[in-house]
Design a protein around this motif. Sequence first.
Motif, PDB file in Angstrom:
ATOM      1  N   PRO A 228       0.832  -1.206   0.000  1.00 46.22           N
ATOM      2  CA  PRO A 228       0.000   0.000   0.000  1.00 46.22           C
ATOM      3  C   PRO A 228       0.868   1.258   0.000  1.00 46.22           C
TER       4      PRO A 228
ATOM      5  N   LYS B  54       5.932   4.157  -1.266  1.00 50.30           N
ATOM      6  CA  LYS B  54       5.546   2.767  -1.501  1.00 50.30           C
ATOM      7  C   LYS B  54       6.790   1.908  -1.642  1.00 50.30           C
TER       8      LYS B  54
ATOM      9  N   GLN C 246      -0.728   9.737  -6.855  1.00 50.73           N
ATOM     10  CA  GLN C 246      -1.122   8.534  -6.120  1.00 50.73           C
ATOM     11  C   GLN C 246      -1.481   7.403  -7.074  1.00 50.73           C
ATOM     12  N   ARG C 247      -2.188   7.717  -8.159  1.00 50.74           N
ATOM     13  CA  ARG C 247      -2.520   6.675  -9.148  1.00 50.74           C
ATOM     14  C   ARG C 247      -1.274   6.128  -9.795  1.00 50.74           C
TER      15      ARG C 247
ATOM     16  N   ASP D 104       0.220   3.787  -7.353  1.00 44.83           N
ATOM     17  CA  ASP D 104      -0.620   2.576  -7.301  1.00 44.83           C
ATOM     18  C   ASP D 104      -0.334   1.644  -8.462  1.00 44.83           C
TER      19      ASP D 104
END
Length: 136
Positions: free
Chosen positions: A4, A14, A130-131, A134
């Motif tokens: 996460p 991350k 953030q994407r 991810d």
Amino acid sequence: MTAPIERTGYTYRKQLDLPYEEAVKRVTEALKEEGFGVLTEIDVRATLYEKLGVEDFPHYVILGACNPPLAHRALQQERDIGALLPCNVIVYDDEAGGSIVAAVDPWQMMSVVQNSSLEPIGDEAAARLQRALDAV
């Protein structure tokens, strides 16, 4: 399963189960998918060796990522915001054998500017970064 995203005081971070070179490649590709180009790439390890003779620093790169439409919108609202651009993203060796990726939290950067018209731009930049993390 991917790790996460952690939120530190000023970054989104991350841990990646990827070797450094692969992590840099994938992070750059993920940024591109979110509309960011890498304007600068600073090899911190090489710079510390060249300038200071430091031989034992791990792989570490600073990617100066810019999303031109977001930068343009921000500059239209606040000319001096350019001093806080681009959005820095770092990738470095993890002691466990993988890599760490971290991106600056645009809101932490913009918090020093007293201009509420930047809020939607900061929201969009944060969501895109953030994407990208991810996706790695």
